[in-house]
Design a protein around this motif. Structure first.
Motif, short mmCIF file in Angstrom:
data_model
loop_
_atom_site.label_atom_id
_atom_site.label_comp_id
_atom_site.label_asym_id
_atom_site.label_seq_id
_atom_site.Cartn_x
_atom_site.Cartn_y
_atom_site.Cartn_z
N GLY A 29 -19.90 -20.51 88.86
CA GLY A 29 -19.01 -21.85 89.34
C GLY A 29 -18.69 -22.91 87.86
N ARG A 30 -18.72 -23.63 88.47
CA ARG A 30 -17.85 -24.64 87.86
C ARG A 30 -19.19 -26.07 87.85
N VAL A 31 -18.52 -27.17 86.89
CA VAL A 31 -19.32 -28.78 87.28
C VAL A 31 -18.57 -29.60 86.65
N ILE A 34 -15.68 -34.73 84.01
CA ILE A 34 -15.11 -36.59 84.41
C ILE A 34 -13.87 -35.78 84.80
N GLY A 35 -13.29 -36.68 84.73
CA GLY A 35 -11.99 -36.96 85.54
C GLY A 35 -11.39 -36.21 87.10
N GLU A 36 -12.50 -37.08 87.92
CA GLU A 36 -11.96 -36.93 89.28
C GLU A 36 -11.03 -36.75 90.25
N HIS A 37 -10.77 -35.55 91.52
CA HIS A 37 -9.63 -36.24 92.10
C HIS A 37 -8.28 -36.69 91.07
N ILE A 38 -8.06 -36.06 89.96
CA ILE A 38 -6.69 -36.21 89.28
C ILE A 38 -6.04 -35.00 89.13
N ASP A 39 -7.10 -33.84 89.14
CA ASP A 39 -6.29 -32.77 88.80
C ASP A 39 -4.88 -31.99 89.44
N TYR A 40 -4.84 -33.42 90.42
CA TYR A 40 -3.64 -32.38 91.52
C TYR A 40 -2.64 -34.27 91.39
N ASN A 41 -2.63 -34.51 90.44
CA ASN A 41 -2.14 -35.64 90.26
C ASN A 41 -1.47 -36.20 88.63
N LYS A 173 -5.42 -27.78 100.02
CA LYS A 173 -4.36 -28.19 98.95
C LYS A 173 -5.11 -28.80 97.90
N CYS A 174 -6.34 -27.88 96.97
CA CYS A 174 -6.59 -28.24 95.88
C CYS A 174 -5.48 -28.18 94.24
N GLY A 175 -6.48 -29.15 93.50
CA GLY A 175 -6.17 -28.45 91.78
C GLY A 175 -6.23 -27.27 91.90
N ILE A 176 -5.98 -26.82 90.04
CA ILE A 176 -6.43 -26.00 89.40
C ILE A 176 -7.53 -25.91 88.71
N MET A 177 -8.26 -27.60 88.48
CA MET A 177 -9.29 -27.19 87.62
C MET A 177 -10.60 -26.13 87.80
N ASP A 178 -10.46 -25.94 89.38
CA ASP A 178 -11.81 -25.16 89.29
C ASP A 178 -11.55 -23.61 89.38
N GLN A 179 -10.79 -23.02 90.12
CA GLN A 179 -10.30 -21.67 89.55
C GLN A 179 -10.03 -21.35 87.69
N LYS A 227 -10.35 -34.20 104.11
CA LYS A 227 -10.50 -35.67 104.13
C LYS A 227 -9.84 -35.54 102.54
N TYR A 228 -10.52 -34.05 101.92
CA TYR A 228 -9.68 -33.87 101.06
C TYR A 228 -7.91 -34.28 100.86
N ASN A 229 -7.86 -33.05 102.23
CA ASN A 229 -6.03 -33.16 102.17
C ASN A 229 -5.49 -34.29 102.89
N THR A 346 -20.01 -34.74 91.66
CA THR A 346 -19.32 -34.07 91.30
C THR A 346 -17.98 -32.83 92.23
N GLY A 347 -17.36 -32.86 91.19
CA GLY A 347 -16.56 -32.38 92.60
C GLY A 347 -15.53 -33.13 93.31
N ALA A 348 -15.70 -32.30 94.85
CA ALA A 348 -14.61 -32.92 95.91
C ALA A 348 -15.64 -34.24 96.45
N GLY A 349 -16.62 -34.30 96.92
CA GLY A 349 -17.60 -34.61 96.75
C GLY A 349 -17.46 -35.20 98.63
C1 GLA Z 1 -12.50 -29.59 94.21
C2 GLA Z 1 -10.85 -29.12 94.43
C3 GLA Z 1 -10.31 -29.75 92.49
C4 GLA Z 1 -10.68 -31.49 93.00
C5 GLA Z 1 -12.13 -32.00 93.20
C6 GLA Z 1 -12.24 -33.38 92.88
O1 GLA Z 1 -13.15 -28.67 93.80
O2 GLA Z 1 -11.22 -28.08 94.21
O3 GLA Z 1 -8.87 -28.79 92.51
O4 GLA Z 1 -9.29 -31.68 93.29
O5 GLA Z 1 -12.21 -31.04 94.47
O6 GLA Z 1 -11.89 -33.66 91.14
#
Ligand code: GLA
Length: 396
Positions: A29-31, A34-41, A173-179, A227-229, A346-349
């Motif tokens: 998994g991942r933690v 810092i840098g939350e909700h900016i991986d799609y920005n 519509k997540c960003g790339i951070m998690d994968q 809410k994420y989308n 941490t994460g989407a919230g």
């Molecule tokens: C989820 C998404 C990530 C990222 C975080 C918030 O984990 O999958 O791409 O946007 O939320 O930082």
């Protein structure tokens, strides 16, 4: 530890499939530090892979069938390579994640052999530690290994494929951070990832006297995907408006002065979070890079890093509005406990997990104490555990 898990996987596999597995894999998994909700920005993020995740026991089969089973429901799901895999898109079952990956690989022209997989996870599902990215990347890795050697697998491309599955097949519509974190994690290192260019560097975690603690709120995350989308749409809208007057490619390039161009308070708040959160990542990067374990002011550096974590949480709570009562309680109460340098969601919230960085000398008191206070204030029982920074997906 590893031997115990392998034995467990063998036992389970024998019981379920009446056969022996040939190979074993692990995807962490991942933690996000810092840098939350900016991986799609287009921002920079600082995640790491952890020592909890999803294991897989695998046997390659002669017959043309894919069998999937996991410790979630211990049922065997059987699909044929030529089945219409689109039909699983809207299921609420966990199998939509591996099936989404199989469909994507099929679309890339892959032709694989039959396979039986047993997944076993010690990662709380849907709790913001990227259980979905873990099962996606794990499945992609296992299937790639049928046709490629280990060192031929392009891990970045694999992460992109998994993100596309999440975006298109699963509909988040997540960003790339998690994968990316699950595919590219490195033991004892943070990954500093530029989500615009996908350039990355590893930054060694140099705090032998500090523990990273995860606190799972165990709050059901009902509306988190929608809410994420919604947040994503708001950011896209802000960007569109600003691009009329400024030459910016992504929202992190905006500045505070531009906020007046946004006619809605909501968009202003979202954008302010994005700008400032990206700045906090840069600041932490500088602090980490300047670090030398022999420095006398290590304590001070930790306090500064901790302050950025608290600020990040405040911003996610007030400007980005993705926190919740339970996460706020954890952060607020952690602040009062001695030995805690910083804490944040941490994460989407919308539930999920918080992290705290805690002096090793205090961690044994911190864990039961925060659990007790949290329970008193929320009536929920949290899971609280230390995590180690681990490598990305691998064969065991
Ligand atoms: C989820 C998404 C990530 C990222 C975080 C918030 O984990 O999958 O791409 O946007 O939320 O930082």
């Amino acid at each position: 530890m590893m031997e115990t898990i392998k034995n467990l996987l063998i036992e389970k596999f024998k019981f379920i499939y009446n056969d022996l597995p040939q190979k074993f894999f692990f995807a962490p998994g991942r933690v996000n530090f810092i840098g939350e909700h900016i991986d799609y920005n287009g921002g920079k993020v600082l995640p790491f892979a952890i020592d909890r995740g999803i294991y897989a026991a695998v046997k390659f089969l002669e017959k043309d069938v894919i069998q999937l089973c996991s410790n979630i429901d211990e049922k065997i799901y059987e699909i044929k390579f030529d089945d219409d895999l689109d039909q699983y898109r809207n299921t609420h079952l966990w199998i939509k994640y591996p099936i989404g990956i199989i469909q994507a690989l099929k679309n890339q022209g892959f032709r694989f052999k039959g396979i039986a997989i047993y997944y076993w996870s010690n990662l709380p599902v849907g709790s913001g530690l990227s259980s979905s990215a873990a099962i996606e990347v794990l499945t992609a890795y296992v299937f790639y290994l049928q046709v490629k050697a280990k060192n031929q697998i392009d891990r970045v491309q694999m992460a992109i494929l998994c993100q596309q599955v999440e975006n298109q097949y699963i509909g988040v519509k997540c960003g790339i951070m998690d994968q990316f974190s699950v595919a590219m994690g490195k033991k004892n290192h943070f990954i500093l990832l530029d989500t615009h260019s996908l350039e990355y560097e590893y930054i060694k975690f140099l705090f032998p006297n500090v523990s990273i603690v995860v606190i799972n709120t165990n709050k059901p995350r009902k509306l988190s995907d929608s809410k994420y989308n919604e947040r994503r749409t708001e950011c896209n809208l802000s960007l569109e408006i600003l691009q009329k007057n400024y030459k910016i490619k992504s929202l992190v390039e905006a500045s505070e002065e531009m906020l007046n161009d946004l006619n809605s308070e909501t968009l202003k708040k979202r954008t302010l979070h994005v700008i400032q959160e990206n700045r906090r990542v840069q600041n932490i990067k500088q602090l980490l890079n300047s670090l030398d374990v022999s420095r006398k002011d290590l304590e001070e550096v930790l306090q500064q890093i901790g302050k950025f974590l608290y600020d990040s949480h405040e911003s996610l709570k007030n400007y980005y509005e993705v926190s919740c009562y339970e996460l706020d309680v954890i952060v607020e109460e952690s602040k009062k406990i001695s030995g805690v340098y910083g804490a944040r969601m941490t994460g989407a919230g919308f539930g999920g997990c918080a992290i705290a960085i805690v002096d090793k000398r205090n961690v044994e008191e911190y864990i039961p104490l925060i659990a007790k206070i949290y329970r008193e204030r929320t009536n929920l029982i949290p899971d609280v555990f230390e995590v180690q920074i681990e490598d990305g997906v691998n064969e065991l």
